[in-house]
Design an enzyme around this catalytic site. Structure first.
Site, PDB file in Angstrom:
ATOM      1  N   ASP A 101       0.837  -1.197   0.000  1.00 11.72           N
ATOM      2  CA  ASP A 101       0.000   0.000   0.000  1.00 11.72           C
ATOM      3  C   ASP A 101       0.877   1.254   0.000  1.00 11.72           C
ATOM      4  O   ASP A 101       1.924   1.278   0.642  1.00 11.72           O
ATOM      5  CB  ASP A 101      -0.900  -0.008   1.242  1.00 11.72           C
ATOM      6  CG  ASP A 101      -1.957   1.073   1.178  1.00 11.72           C
ATOM      7  OD1 ASP A 101      -2.234   1.566   0.077  1.00 11.72           O
ATOM      8  OD2 ASP A 101      -2.502   1.427   2.237  1.00 11.72           O
TER       9      ASP A 101
ATOM     10  N   HIS B  19       3.192   3.341  -9.034  1.00 14.44           N
ATOM     11  CA  HIS B  19       3.119   1.901  -9.298  1.00 14.44           C
ATOM     12  C   HIS B  19       4.398   1.396  -9.954  1.00 14.44           C
ATOM     13  O   HIS B  19       4.854   0.281  -9.685  1.00 14.44           O
ATOM     14  CB  HIS B  19       1.912   1.601 -10.183  1.00 14.44           C
ATOM     15  CG  HIS B  19       0.597   1.921  -9.525  1.00 14.44           C
ATOM     16  ND1 HIS B  19       0.182   1.312  -8.367  1.00 14.44           N
ATOM     17  CD2 HIS B  19      -0.383   2.799  -9.864  1.00 14.44           C
ATOM     18  CE1 HIS B  19      -1.009   1.791  -8.013  1.00 14.44           C
ATOM     19  NE2 HIS B  19      -1.360   2.694  -8.906  1.00 14.44           N
TER      20      HIS B  19
ATOM     21  N   LEU C 104      11.831 -20.122  -3.788  1.00 25.96           N
ATOM     22  CA  LEU C 104      10.759 -19.279  -3.251  1.00 25.96           C
ATOM     23  C   LEU C 104       9.523 -19.395  -4.151  1.00 25.96           C
ATOM     24  O   LEU C 104       9.629 -19.275  -5.373  1.00 25.96           O
ATOM     25  CB  LEU C 104      11.235 -17.818  -3.202  1.00 25.96           C
ATOM     26  CG  LEU C 104      10.166 -16.770  -2.876  1.00 25.96           C
ATOM     27  CD1 LEU C 104       9.660 -16.940  -1.440  1.00 25.96           C
ATOM     28  CD2 LEU C 104      10.709 -15.362  -3.095  1.00 25.96           C
TER      29      LEU C 104
ATOM     30  N   THR D 171      -6.810  -5.387   6.885  1.00 22.68           N
ATOM     31  CA  THR D 171      -6.368  -6.495   6.029  1.00 22.68           C
ATOM     32  C   THR D 171      -6.994  -6.462   4.639  1.00 22.68           C
ATOM     33  O   THR D 171      -6.530  -7.177   3.742  1.00 22.68           O
ATOM     34  CB  THR D 171      -6.693  -7.845   6.693  1.00 22.68           C
ATOM     35  OG1 THR D 171      -8.107  -7.919   6.928  1.00 22.68           O
ATOM     36  CG2 THR D 171      -5.953  -7.980   8.016  1.00 22.68           C
TER      37      THR D 171
END
Length: 876
Positions: free
Chosen positions: A642, A659, A753, A817
C-alpha cells in the site's frame, strides 16, 4: 337491462374506435389487398391446373393465376385481421381488467370484442371480394364473400388467442404470418401438387379455401365446408376470448382452476405457469421458486417496461438467468423515483415515504429477506448475485433530496454526479463480472465504455421526460444548458417552447450520439455482449432520430421510435446476439478447460531446467539478512503493498509513477525473501475492489504486471522463483491471463521461493467460490452436509497446497487487512509499517520477520513461559 345495453354500446364503440386508430392496418387493407390480388392474377400464368376439389367432389381445372389469387386473398385477410385482433386484445387487456374490477360486465367486453371481429371480417371480406370482381365475375359471389369472411374470422380468433400467450407485438405478427403461410401454401395446388390430400382438411382455413375455389365456376353452395370453416372460426374465437378473459382477471381464473382451498401464493405460481410459460422458464433457470419473490420480480418487470422501450428491450438481449436481476434493479429505481415524485402528496409526506421505504429496505438487506414482494425481489437479487449494497445508501439519499425539492443540477459535473449515483449503484464492474464466462472477458476500457453508455441512456431518458420533469419542478438538465439556450423551466412545464428550444434539443441529441459512438467500442473480447450493446445503441439512435425530426413533440408526450423499425432492429439484434452466444457455446464445448501453453520454440529453453538459477542481487548497501534458525522463519508471509499513489502524489507525479516505483520494491523484497530462506511469499497486486479506480491507473497496473511476467526480460525469473497466481480471470485481459498461466507453467519446477501473486483477487470471492463447489457436491449427493469440515472448504480454495499465512505485513500506515487471504490469515501475526510501498526494500521484510520471531503464537492456548526475562513482544 337498459344499463346493460348502454354498457354494451359503450364497449362496442370503444373497441371499434380502437380498431379505427390502427392506421397501419387500414393502409394494409386499402393497398396491400389489391396489390396482392393484382400481382397474383397478372404475374402468374393462366395455364389450367387440374386438382380434386372436395367441396364439389370432382376434379376441376382452374387457371393458376385464379387459384393463387384466391389463396393470396385469404392469406392477406388472415394476416391483416389476425394481427389487428392480436393488437387490440393485447393492448387493451390492462384497461379491460380495470373495467372489470370497477364493476363493468365482463360479458359486455366479450360481446364487444366479438362484434368488432365480425365487423372487421365482414368489411375486409367485402372489400377483397369487390377486388376479385374487378378481374372476373364468380358464379357465386355470395359464397366467395362468405368464404373470405370465414377465413378472416378464423385468423381473427387466432390473433385473440395469441394475445393471451405472447407479449411481444413482433412475436404475434411473426406467429400469424407463419401460421397463415403454412396453412394456405399447403392448400394451393399451384405450390403444392398434393393439395387434395385428406390430411389438409384439419387445417384452419381448409373450409374457406375449398368454398372460395368452388365459388368461381360452380353453382352449388358448399354448406359442409362453410360450416367447417365456421366451426374453426367459432372454436378459435371462443378459445381466444376465454384466454382474453383469463388475461383480464388472472386471480379469478386461477381460483376457478384450483378451487377455494388453494392458497394465494400457490395460486399465483400456477397462474404464472399456465399463462406465462416463458417467464416461468426464466425463473427456473435463475433458481427462483419463492412465490413472494416471483411476485416482486413481476412487479419490477412491469415497472421496467414502463421506463421505456429500450429498457424493456435490454433484458431480451441478456442471458435468461440474469434477466430477473435487471428487472429488480430497474424496478427498485423506478419505484423509489415514483415515491419521490408523487404529486398528490405534499413535500413532507414524500420525504417520509422515501425515508420509510429506504429504512425498511436497508433492514431487509441486513436480514436477507422481506415480506414485501418488491423489496423481497430486490433483496433476493442482492443476495443471490452477490451485489455490493454500499451504493444503495447513496442512491436513497439522492431520492430523499429529490423528495425535499433540494436537488439541483447546475453544471455538467453536477449532472454526472447525480446520474452516476442513481445508475447501477452496485457498480458496472460487478455486472461485467456476472456477464463474464470462460473464454469471454471484459477489459478496463469496456468498463469506461459502459459508463459512457449509461450517460447516453440517462440523457435520452431526460429528453423523454422533459415536460413531465419540468411540471414536477426539476428539469434534469444542467441549468447552464437551459441558460445558454434561453429556455425557462416554467415554459417547459406548460408545454411551450421558448428561446432556442429546438437548438437545445438538437445539441443534447448530438451529445448523446457522441457518447453512443464511444460506447460502441465495448466488448472487443466479448462478442455476445458487443452484439447486445450494438443493438441497444441502434435502438437509441432510432429514438434520437425521432426526437431530432420532431423536437417539439417532447412537450406533448413521451417520444417513441417508429415501432416497425424498432421491432425489426430488435429482432435482428436478438438474432445476432443469440448466434454469438451459440458460437461461443460451441467453441467452449469443444475446447478443453485447461489452457494449452505453447511448446518452447527452437532456441528457447526452460530456464528452470537447463540453466542453474542465479543468486539474488545483493542490496546496494551490502547489508545481510539476520541469521535466524530455520524453524523460526515463517513458512508464508503475505504482503499488502500500500502507498504507491500517495508516494507519487507527495512528489507531484502521477499515480502511475508510484506503481512503477513499487515494481522495483517488489523485485528487491523477492531478493530479500530468497536470501532469508522464506518458502512462500504472497503479494497483493490487484484486488477485485481496485477496478473502481480510474481506467488509466488500472491499465498502468496491468501493463506493469504483464511486463513483469516476460521471462526473457524480468530478472526475477532468472532466480529460483516459482510463480503461483491467485484470483479470477473474469475481467482480466486474455493476454495477461495467458502470460500468468505460461509463467506458472515455465517456473513449475523451481523449489526456492514460491511467489503467490494475487491479481484480481478477493477473499470473499475465493471463499464463496469454494462454498459453491461444496454446494454442488452436496446437491450431487457425493457428500453429506454434516460431514463438511474446514478441510473440505480449504480444499477448494485457489491453491489448497499453500500453507496458512504466518505473517501478514501492510505498508503505508493503514491498519486493516482489506479482504486479503482471510481464510489463510486467521492466525497470522500482523505487522503494520508506516513506510510507503515504493520506499520499502528487503530490510523492512527482514525487520518484520525478526519481529515475528519474538511473538508468542499461542493459537488459542495459554501463554508459554518466557525463555528470557528481558524478551518483550514487539508490535509492528
Amino acid at each position: 337491462m337498459r344499463w346493460w345495453g348502454r354498457c354494451l354500446g359503450t364497449a362496442v364503440r370503444h373497441a371499434a374506435l380502437e380498431q379505427a386508430r390502427k392506421r397501419l392496418a387500414l393502409v394494409l387493407v386499402l393497398f396491400f389487398v389489391p396489390l396482392w390480388l393484382t400481382l397474383a392474377y397478372q404475374v402468374l400464368p393462366s395455364d389450367p391446373v387440374r386438382f380434386f376439389l372436395r367441396a364439389a367432389d370432382q376434379r376441376v381445372a382452374l387457371g393458376a393465376n385464379t387459384v393463387s389469387q384466391l389463396s393470396g386473398g385469404l392469406h392477406s385477410l388472415a394476416l391483416i385481421v389476425g394481427f389487428m385482433m392480436f393488437l387490440a386484445a393485447s393492448r387493451s387487456a390492462e384497461f379491460d381488467h380495470r373495467m372489470v374490477l370497477a364493476g363493468y360486465p365482463r360479458i359486455c367486453l366479450l360481446l364487444a370484442r366479438s362484434t368488432v371481429l365480425l365487423l372487421t371480417a365482414a368489411l375486409t371480406a367485402s372489400y377483397a371480394t369487390a377486388w376479385v370482381c374487378f378481374f372476373y365475375r364468380p358464379e357465386r359471389l355470395d359464397v366467395m364473400a362468405a368464404a373470405f369472411m370465414v377465413g378472416a374470422l378464423t385468423y381473427g380468433g387466432v390473433g385473440i388467442l395469441l394475445a393471451a400467450l405472447l407479449r411481444s407485438e413482433l412475436a404475434g405478427m411473426f406467429a400469424v404470418i407463419m401460421l397463415s403461410f403454412i396453412d394456405l401454401t399447403l392448400q394451393n395446388p399451384v405450390a403444392n401438387p398434393s393439395a387434395d390430400s385428406p390430411l389438409l382438411k384439419w387445417l384452419p382455413a381448409y373450409g374457406a379455401m375449398q368454398s372460395s375455389v368452388s365459388a368461381v365456376d360452380l353453382t352449388h353452395t358448399p354448406w359442409r365446408h362453410l360450416l367447417l370453416g365456421l366451426c374453426w372460426s367459432a372454436g378459435l374465437t371462443a378459445a381466444g376470448l376465454a384466454a382474453f378473459t383469463a388475461r383480464t382477471s388472472r386471480r379469478t381464473i386461477t381460483q376457478r382452476l384450483l378451487g377455494g382451498r388453494a392458497t394465494r401464493p400457490r395460486a399465483r405460481q400456477i397462474a404464472l405457469r399456465l399463462l406465462h410459460p416463458v417467464r416461468t422458464y426464466v425463473y427456473r433457470q435463475a433458481g427462483i421458486h419463492d412465490t413472494t419473490v416471483i411476485t416482486g420480480y413481476e412487479i419490477c418487470r412491469r415497472l421496467m417496461h414502463r421506463s421505456g422501450p429500450v429498457e424493456a428491450a435490454l433484458t431480451k438481449l441478456l442471458p435468461g438467468r440474469l434477466r430477473p436481476l435487471f428487472w429488480a434493479m430497474y424496478g427498485y429505481g423506478r419505484h423509489i423515483d415514483d415515491l419521490s415524485d408523487t404529486q398528490h402528496l405534499d413535500r413532507q409526506e414524500r420525504v417520509e415515504r422515501v425515508s420509510r421505504f429506504s429504512e425498511l429496505l436497508e433492514a431487509d438487506l441486513r436480514a436477507g429477506h422481506s415480506e414485501d414482494p418488491l423489496r423481497a425481489a430486490f433483496v433476493h437479487a442482492v443476495w443471490t448475485w452477490d451485489l455490493p449494497s454500499d451504493g444503495v445508501t447513496a442512491l436513497n439519499a439522492v431520492y430523499r433530496q429529490d423528495a425535499k425539492g433540494q436537488s439541483a443540477i447546475t453544471t455538467w459535473d453536477d449532472w454526472y454526479t447525480y446520474w452516476r449515483t442513481l445508475t447501477f449503484p452496485f457498480g458496472v464492474r460487478r455486472l461485467m463480472a456476472l456477464l463474464t464466462t470462460p473464454g469471454l472477458a471484459f477489459t478496463p476500457d469496456d468498463a469506461q465504455a459502459l459508463r459512457v453508455w449509461t450517460d447516453a441512456l440517462n440523457l435520452i431518458d431526460v429528453l423523454r421526460d422533459l415536460r413531465e420533469d419540468a411540471a414536477e419542478g426539476f428539469v434534469k438538465l444542467p441549468a447552464a444548458v437551459l441558460d445558454e439556450h434561453d429556455v425557462s423551466p416554467e415554459a417547459l412545464a406548460h408545454g411551450r417552447a421558448d428561446g432556442r428550444y429546438a437548438d437545445m434539443v438538437h445539441a443534447m441529441t448530438a451529445k448523446a450520439r457522441q457518447w453512443l459512438a464511444q460506447a460502441a467500442t465495448a466488448g472487443a473480447q466479448h462478442p455476445p455482449m458487443a452484439a447486445a450493446l450494438q443493438t441497444v445503441i441502434d435502438l437509441h439512435l432510432l429514438e434520437l432520430d425521432r426526437i431530432d425530426r420532431k423536437p417539439h413533440a417532447l412537450l406533448q408526450r413521451r417520444s417513441r421510435a417508429n415501432p416497425v423499425r424498432f421491432h425489426l432492429t430488435l429482432a435482428r439484434g436478438r438474432l445476432r446476439t443469440a448466434r454469438a452466444w451459440h458460437r461461443h457455446t460451441q467453441t467452449t464445448a469443444t475446447t478443453p478447460a485447461t489452457i494449452h501453453l505453447p511448446h518452447p520454440a527452437e532456441g528457447h529453453h526452460d530456464t528452470a531446467r537447463t540453466t542453474p538459477p542465479l543468486p539474488p542481487v545483493p542490496h546496494p548497501s551490502g547489508v545481510q539478512p539476520p541469521q535466524l534458525p530455520a524453524h523460526l522463519v515463517p513458512r508464508h508471509v503475505a504482503l499488502i503493498m500500500d502507498g504507491n499513489g500517495r508516494w507519487a502524489t507527495h512528489r507531484g507525479q502521477p499515480r502511475t509513477a508510484g506503481h512503477k516505483a513499487g515494481q522495483l520494491a517488489v523485485r528487491d523484497v523477492i531478493y530479500g525473501a530468497l536470501e532469508i530462506g522464506l518458502p512462500h511469499l504472497s503479494l497483493y497486486s490487484l484486488s477485485s475492489e481496485n477496478w473502481a479506480r480510474p481506467a488509466a491507473e488500472i491499465q498502468a497496473i496491468l501493463r506493469l504486471v504483464r511486463d513483469g511476467l516476460v521471462m526473457e526480460t524480468e530478472e526475477v525469473w532468472r532466480r529460483d522463483v516459482q510463480l503461483r497466481w491467485s484470483g479470477l480471470p473474469e475481467g482480466l485481459p486474455p493476454d495477461l491471463v495467458h502470460a500468468l498461466r505460461e509463467t506458472e507453467h515455465l517456473t513449475r519446477h523451481r523449489t526456492g521461493l514460491t511467489v503467490n501473486m494475487c491479481i484480481n483477487y478477493g477473499g470473499h470471492s475465493e471463499i464463496t467460490q469454494a462454498a459453491r463447489e461444496l454446494a454442488r457436491q452436496v446437491a450431487a449427493g457425493t457428500i453429506q452436509p454434516d460431514d463438511i469440515t474446514p478441510r473440505h472448504l480449504a480444499a477448494h480454495l485457489h491453491h489448497p497446497d499453500l500453507p496458512d499465512v504466518d505473517l501478514l505485513i501492510r505498508t503505508g500506515g493503514e491498519q486493516r487487512t482489506s479482504n486479503f487471504l482471510p481464510w489463510q490469515s486467521t492466525y497470522a501475526e500482523l505487522v503494520f509499517l508506516d513506510t510507503l510501498w515504493p520506499d520499502t526494500d528487503r530490510t523492512h521484510l527482514w525487520q518484520a520477520i525478526d519481529t515475528y520471531t519474538r511473538r508468542d503464537r499461542r493459537f488459542g492456548t495459554t501463554p508459554s513461559p518466557p525463555t528470557n526475562p528481558d524478551e518483550q513482544a514487539l508490535t509492528g
